[in-house]
Design a protein around this motif. Structure first.
Motif, PDB file in Angstrom:
ATOM      1  N   TYR A   1       0.829  -1.209   0.000  1.00 36.37           N
ATOM      2  CA  TYR A   1       0.000   0.000   0.000  1.00 36.37           C
ATOM      3  C   TYR A   1       0.867   1.264   0.000  1.00 36.37           C
ATOM      4  CZ  TYR A   1      -3.717  -3.325   0.906  1.00 36.37           C
ATOM      5  OH  TYR A   1      -4.595  -4.385   0.814  1.00 36.37           O
TER       6      TYR A   1
ATOM      7  N   SER B   1       1.307   4.835  -2.053  1.00 37.57           N
ATOM      8  CA  SER B   1       0.665   5.787  -2.948  1.00 37.57           C
ATOM      9  C   SER B   1       1.595   6.960  -3.220  1.00 37.57           C
ATOM     10  CB  SER B   1      -0.622   6.339  -2.314  1.00 37.57           C
ATOM     11  OG  SER B   1      -1.574   5.346  -2.073  1.00 37.57           O
TER      12      SER B   1
ATOM     13  N   LEU C   1       1.242  11.179  -4.251  1.00 36.33           N
ATOM     14  CA  LEU C   1       0.352  12.328  -4.351  1.00 36.33           C
ATOM     15  C   LEU C   1       1.122  13.535  -4.860  1.00 36.33           C
ATOM     16  CD1 LEU C   1      -0.257  10.821  -1.273  1.00 36.33           C
ATOM     17  CD2 LEU C   1      -2.367  12.066  -1.743  1.00 36.33           C
TER      18      LEU C   1
ATOM     19  N   GLN D   1       0.983  17.872  -4.999  1.00 36.98           N
ATOM     20  CA  GLN D   1       0.372  19.065  -4.430  1.00 36.98           C
ATOM     21  C   GLN D   1       0.900  20.308  -5.140  1.00 36.98           C
ATOM     22  OE1 GLN D   1       1.196  19.972  -0.268  1.00 36.98           O
ATOM     23  NE2 GLN D   1      -0.857  20.844  -0.024  1.00 36.98           N
TER      24      GLN D   1
ATOM     25  N   PRO E   1      -3.515  18.280  -1.754  1.00 37.31           N
ATOM     26  CA  PRO E   1      -2.905  17.198  -2.536  1.00 37.31           C
ATOM     27  C   PRO E   1      -3.951  16.512  -3.410  1.00 37.31           C
ATOM     28  CG  PRO E   1      -2.316  17.043  -0.212  1.00 37.31           C
ATOM     29  CD  PRO E   1      -3.421  18.048  -0.307  1.00 37.31           C
TER      30      PRO E   1
ATOM     31  N   LEU F   1      -4.426  12.628  -5.539  1.00 40.73           N
ATOM     32  CA  LEU F   1      -3.880  11.288  -5.696  1.00 40.73           C
ATOM     33  C   LEU F   1      -3.424  11.057  -7.123  1.00 40.73           C
ATOM     34  CD1 LEU F   1      -3.455   8.417  -4.486  1.00 40.73           C
ATOM     35  CD2 LEU F   1      -5.811   7.905  -5.192  1.00 40.73           C
TER      36      LEU F   1
ATOM     37  N   TYR G   1      -1.803   4.576  -6.707  1.00 39.29           N
ATOM     38  CA  TYR G   1      -2.007   3.799  -5.486  1.00 39.29           C
ATOM     39  C   TYR G   1      -1.537   2.376  -5.708  1.00 39.29           C
ATOM     40  CZ  TYR G   1      -6.234   2.181  -7.884  1.00 39.29           C
ATOM     41  OH  TYR G   1      -7.114   1.643  -8.796  1.00 39.29           O
ATOM     42  N   LYS G   2      -1.270   1.664  -4.657  1.00 36.45           N
ATOM     43  CA  LYS G   2      -0.701   0.317  -4.726  1.00 36.45           C
ATOM     44  C   LYS G   2       0.445   0.266  -5.728  1.00 36.45           C
ATOM     45  CE  LYS G   2      -3.542  -3.132  -5.381  1.00 36.45           C
ATOM     46  NZ  LYS G   2      -4.509  -4.254  -5.351  1.00 36.45           N
TER      47      LYS G   2
ATOM     48  N   PHE H   1      -4.664   6.726 -10.645  1.00 39.64           N
ATOM     49  CA  PHE H   1      -5.999   7.156 -10.240  1.00 39.64           C
ATOM     50  C   PHE H   1      -6.705   7.733 -11.467  1.00 39.64           C
ATOM     51  CE2 PHE H   1      -9.369   8.098  -7.570  1.00 39.64           C
ATOM     52  CZ  PHE H   1      -9.696   9.454  -7.530  1.00 39.64           C
TER      53      PHE H   1
ATOM     54  N   TYR I   1       4.590  13.578  -2.889  1.00 39.24           N
ATOM     55  CA  TYR I   1       4.718  12.827  -1.644  1.00 39.24           C
ATOM     56  C   TYR I   1       4.414  11.347  -1.879  1.00 39.24           C
ATOM     57  CZ  TYR I   1       4.331  17.378   0.699  1.00 39.24           C
ATOM     58  OH  TYR I   1       4.525  18.673   1.121  1.00 39.24           O
TER      59      TYR I   1
ATOM     60  N   MET J   1       3.327   7.900   0.237  1.00 40.94           N
ATOM     61  CA  MET J   1       2.576   7.630   1.466  1.00 40.94           C
ATOM     62  C   MET J   1       2.406   6.124   1.634  1.00 40.94           C
ATOM     63  SD  MET J   1      -1.385   8.471   2.431  1.00 40.94           S
ATOM     64  CE  MET J   1      -1.932   6.919   1.715  1.00 40.94           C
TER      65      MET J   1
ATOM     66  N   ALA K   1       0.397   3.013   3.574  1.00 39.75           N
ATOM     67  CA  ALA K   1      -0.816   2.690   4.309  1.00 39.75           C
ATOM     68  C   ALA K   1      -0.820   1.221   4.715  1.00 39.75           C
ATOM     69  CB  ALA K   1      -2.040   3.011   3.459  1.00 39.75           C
TER      70      ALA K   1
ATOM     71  N   TRP L   1      -0.274   5.716   9.368  1.00 37.76           N
ATOM     72  CA  TRP L   1       0.138   5.981   8.002  1.00 37.76           C
ATOM     73  C   TRP L   1       1.165   7.114   8.027  1.00 37.76           C
ATOM     74  CZ3 TRP L   1      -4.689   5.802   4.292  1.00 37.76           C
ATOM     75  CH2 TRP L   1      -5.334   4.566   4.458  1.00 37.76           C
TER      76      TRP L   1
ATOM     77  N   PHE M   1       3.903   9.745   5.560  1.00 35.71           N
ATOM     78  CA  PHE M   1       4.268  10.358   4.293  1.00 35.71           C
ATOM     79  C   PHE M   1       5.783  10.554   4.233  1.00 35.71           C
ATOM     80  CE2 PHE M   1       0.152  11.708   2.656  1.00 35.71           C
ATOM     81  CZ  PHE M   1      -0.639  11.771   3.797  1.00 35.71           C
TER      82      PHE M   1
ATOM     83  N   LEU N   1       3.189  16.809   4.620  1.00 37.95           N
ATOM     84  CA  LEU N   1       1.915  16.257   5.081  1.00 37.95           C
ATOM     85  C   LEU N   1       2.130  15.347   6.278  1.00 37.95           C
ATOM     86  CD1 LEU N   1       0.554  15.330   1.543  1.00 37.95           C
ATOM     87  CD2 LEU N   1      -0.129  17.291   2.931  1.00 37.95           C
TER      88      LEU N   1
ATOM     89  N   TRP O   1      -0.213  12.617   8.553  1.00 37.98           N
ATOM     90  CA  TRP O   1      -1.481  11.912   8.782  1.00 37.98           C
ATOM     91  C   TRP O   1      -1.882  12.061  10.253  1.00 37.98           C
ATOM     92  CZ3 TRP O   1      -2.729   7.573  11.791  1.00 37.98           C
ATOM     93  CH2 TRP O   1      -3.989   7.013  11.533  1.00 37.98           C
TER      94      TRP O   1
ATOM     95  N   SER P   1      -8.029   0.590  -2.292  1.00 35.85           N
ATOM     96  CA  SER P   1      -6.758  -0.005  -1.876  1.00 35.85           C
ATOM     97  C   SER P   1      -5.975   0.881  -0.914  1.00 35.85           C
ATOM     98  CB  SER P   1      -5.903  -0.336  -3.096  1.00 35.85           C
ATOM     99  OG  SER P   1      -6.533  -1.283  -3.919  1.00 35.85           O
ATOM    100  N   LEU P   2      -6.660   1.366   0.094  1.00 34.17           N
ATOM    101  CA  LEU P   2      -6.041   2.151   1.169  1.00 34.17           C
ATOM    102  C   LEU P   2      -5.340   3.401   0.659  1.00 34.17           C
ATOM    103  CD1 LEU P   2      -4.705  -0.600   3.618  1.00 34.17           C
ATOM    104  CD2 LEU P   2      -6.963   0.474   3.461  1.00 34.17           C
ATOM    105  N   SER P   3      -5.873   3.995  -0.378  1.00 36.05           N
ATOM    106  CA  SER P   3      -5.387   5.294  -0.830  1.00 36.05           C
ATOM    107  C   SER P   3      -6.249   6.380  -0.183  1.00 36.05           C
ATOM    108  CB  SER P   3      -5.471   5.402  -2.352  1.00 36.05           C
ATOM    109  OG  SER P   3      -6.829   5.365  -2.773  1.00 36.05           O
ATOM    110  N   ILE P   4      -5.880   7.632  -0.446  1.00 31.45           N
ATOM    111  CA  ILE P   4      -6.706   8.778  -0.046  1.00 31.45           C
ATOM    112  C   ILE P   4      -7.007   9.522  -1.329  1.00 31.45           C
ATOM    113  CG2 ILE P   4      -6.865  10.865   1.326  1.00 31.45           C
ATOM    114  CD1 ILE P   4      -4.914   9.714   3.303  1.00 31.45           C
ATOM    115  N   ASP P   5      -8.261   9.466  -1.804  1.00 26.88           N
ATOM    116  CA  ASP P   5      -8.510   9.880  -3.182  1.00 26.88           C
ATOM    117  C   ASP P   5      -9.078  11.285  -3.365  1.00 26.88           C
ATOM    118  OD1 ASP P   5     -11.477   7.770  -3.870  1.00 26.88           O
ATOM    119  OD2 ASP P   5     -11.081   9.264  -2.299  1.00 26.88           O
TER     120      ASP P   5
ATOM    121  N   TRP Q   1      -9.673  15.210  -1.457  1.00 27.43           N
ATOM    122  CA  TRP Q   1      -9.286  16.058  -0.346  1.00 27.43           C
ATOM    123  C   TRP Q   1     -10.116  17.341  -0.349  1.00 27.43           C
ATOM    124  CZ3 TRP Q   1      -4.369  15.278   2.433  1.00 27.43           C
ATOM    125  CH2 TRP Q   1      -3.706  14.094   2.048  1.00 27.43           C
TER     126      TRP Q   1
END
Lengths: 111, 118
Positions: free
Chosen positions: A36, A38, A40, A42, A48, A50, A53-54, A59, A91, A93, A95, A100, A102, B45, B47, B102-106, B108
């Protein structure tokens, strides 16, 4: 888990590739076999957004000039040809494990 | 479209409390876990916390040491962050963000600025 990005700053000419590395202090392979991680982006003054991921899944709406690779503790984000809208901070990240965390961020700017 | 709108930020003295809110729209709020992520001025950032879709599971950053509490009201599609015993180092833009695939943050929000200062 500590996430370490390199470089911290990356001046790149328009149309040229860029690469950002992200290293984790321990393996990001989850007990379920997934990783996990990802990425991002900004832009200045913006929240930010996405990108991936994975490790390598783009995205929705993310251009295919962005790609991700890696495994275990070492990961890379590549931009095949940098465009003006790609400036900003990137960034990674993780998970895989709470909390979690960054990476510290990599600033991409146009040379 | 997915929208997350934070509110409640402002200037607060050290040691005082503040409650942030996040109003969600454009998606079925009760189906998604939601995060708080913060960003100190000019920094990266960090969390903060996450709450499960039904509010039964909550996880926090170790550094918060029980000072912050995340909660949600699915009937109103709102998320909250109760912040107690605030410190100067809690000064940051606080973002609420939706848990993605899949445990992302999509997605904001635009964030709300909290300034802890005497």
């Amino acid at each position: 888990i500590v996430m370490t990005q390199t470089p911290l700053s990356s001046p790149v000419a328009l149309g040229q590739p860029a690469s950002i590395s992200c290293r984790s202090s321990q393996s990001l392979v989850h007990s379920n076999g997934n990783t996990y991680l990802s990425w991002l982006h900004q832009r200045p003054g913006q929240p930010p957004r996405l990108l991936l991921y994975k490790i390598s899944n783009r995205f929705s709406g993310v251009p295919d000039r962005f790609s991700g690779s890696g495994a275990g503790t070492d990961f890379t984000l590549k931009i095949s040809r940098v465009e003006p809208e790609d400036v900003g901070d990137y960034y990674c990240m993780q998970a895989t494990q709470f909390p979690w965390t960054f990476g510290q961020g990599t600033k991409v700017e146009i040379k | 479209q997915v929208q997350l709108v934070e509110s409640g930020g402002g200037v607060v003295q050290p040691g005082r409390s503040l409650r942030l809110s996040c109003a969600a729209s454009g998606f079925t709020f009760s189906n998604y876990a939601i995060h708080w992520v913060r960003q100190a001025p000019g920094k990266g950032l960090e969390w903060v916390a996450v709450i499960s879709f039904d509010g039964n599971k909550k996880y926090y950053a170790d550094s918060l040491k029980g000072r912050f509490t995340i909660s949600r009201d699915n009937s109103k599609s709102t998320l909250s962050l109760q912040m107690n015993s605030l410190r100067n180092e809690d000064t940051a833009v606080y973002y609420c963000a939706r848990a993605g695939e899949s445990l992302s943050i999509d997605f904001w929000g635009q964030g709300t600025l909290v300034t802890v200062s005497s």
